[in-house]
Design an enzyme around this catalytic site. Sequence first.
Site, PDB file in Angstrom:
ATOM      1  N   ASP A   1       0.832  -1.201   0.000  1.00 58.19           N
ATOM      2  CA  ASP A   1       0.000   0.000   0.000  1.00 58.19           C
ATOM      3  C   ASP A   1       0.867   1.252   0.000  1.00 58.19           C
ATOM      4  O   ASP A   1       2.016   1.240   0.452  1.00 58.19           O
ATOM      5  CB  ASP A   1      -0.903   0.021   1.241  1.00 58.19           C
ATOM      6  CG  ASP A   1      -2.160  -0.803   1.045  1.00 58.19           C
ATOM      7  OD1 ASP A   1      -2.252  -1.527   0.038  1.00 58.19           O
ATOM      8  OD2 ASP A   1      -3.047  -0.733   1.925  1.00 58.19           O
TER       9      ASP A   1
ATOM     10  N   HIS B   1       3.387  -2.141   3.769  1.00 56.01           N
ATOM     11  CA  HIS B   1       3.302  -0.728   3.405  1.00 56.01           C
ATOM     12  C   HIS B   1       4.614  -0.223   2.817  1.00 56.01           C
ATOM     13  O   HIS B   1       5.694  -0.591   3.280  1.00 56.01           O
ATOM     14  CB  HIS B   1       2.931   0.119   4.625  1.00 56.01           C
ATOM     15  CG  HIS B   1       1.522  -0.093   5.100  1.00 56.01           C
ATOM     16  ND1 HIS B   1       1.189  -1.119   5.961  1.00 56.01           N
ATOM     17  CD2 HIS B   1       0.375   0.565   4.815  1.00 56.01           C
ATOM     18  CE1 HIS B   1      -0.115  -1.070   6.192  1.00 56.01           C
ATOM     19  NE2 HIS B   1      -0.632  -0.061   5.512  1.00 56.01           N
TER      20      HIS B   1
END
Length: 345
Positions: free
Chosen positions: A144, A289
């Site tokens: 992400d 992430h």
Amino acid sequence: MRPVTDRRNADGSTPHPAPGARGACPDYAPRMAGPSRRDVFRPERARGPAPSDPSPPDGDRRVQMRVRNEAGAANRRRAPTALVTAAAPALCGCGGGSLAPRAGAMTRVPSASGAATGAGTWAARSPGGSVDCRRTRRVALTFDDSPGVRTPRILDILRRYRVRATFFTLGRHHVVAYPGTVRRMAAEGHDVETLTWSLRILTGIGPAEAREEITRGRDAVAKVIGRRPVLLRPPQGRTSPAVAAICRRLGMAQVLWSATASDYETTDSARITRRILARTGPGGIILLHDRVDAANRGYNGTVAAIPGIISGLQERGYTFVTVTRLLSPAGPRPGEVYRDGPLDR
């Protein structure tokens, strides 16, 4: 819910709430799902039928009470397994023997007591034509908040291990700031999808604003690589039937996750690796992430954890594929919400 502000970090990336702060990504299975992470990752083994009533003498009330209690306890122990099985159906496209087709998109998951869960707790359903992920043990590695200053290092690691991943990108301050990195993602065979334009929580804004967030993020990617994303990861995994309806009209599917290391709250690479290895199963979708935390409270240990995650899962017989590959041959269906594969570990 208050939308994410426009403030930037020192490196130009979108700021992310500190761990524990309002708006921070919580350590939970996505809000879309009914059962808890404990149910999802450690389902109970199926047990045999409850012991039959031995029909004790009518006069022995203590024996009768004990038998009834044992039968009730056995039924309660079996309930979580049935609930989890209904809540997390198999993804398709992993190869092997076929499973029975599953129809429908999102379905309310009944609680153990039989009552339907509240609003916002919807279960991801796979389309028909599902196949058995347990035979090929495929998983999808996803990132992400891409791209950023560390993305080239991630791409170098993936190329070294010959692994293809899926990047859920942010349009503002990311795609528009690093178009060369986005082109490299696509050129090296990775899925380049969208996490919206500016990370606003879609369930906290109106339908028109939610649609704009999705389309602006999608179109930013298309402008760079000439291909529109077909997958959306809703920020923080927060979605709803209204968001699903928007995605269906846009021809997009939503992708949540089944394994997360909560790397937003730690910089310990070894801990991140252990968490992913412990929580990943066949057909799983791994969430990491691609961020930098100037305060060094999280994110900064993720890149160093990637080699251990890849090698550890490869040693267990897993193959890494992109999310669209995981969903083949049927492919992602507009309006569907995908989370993980079979619970058989």
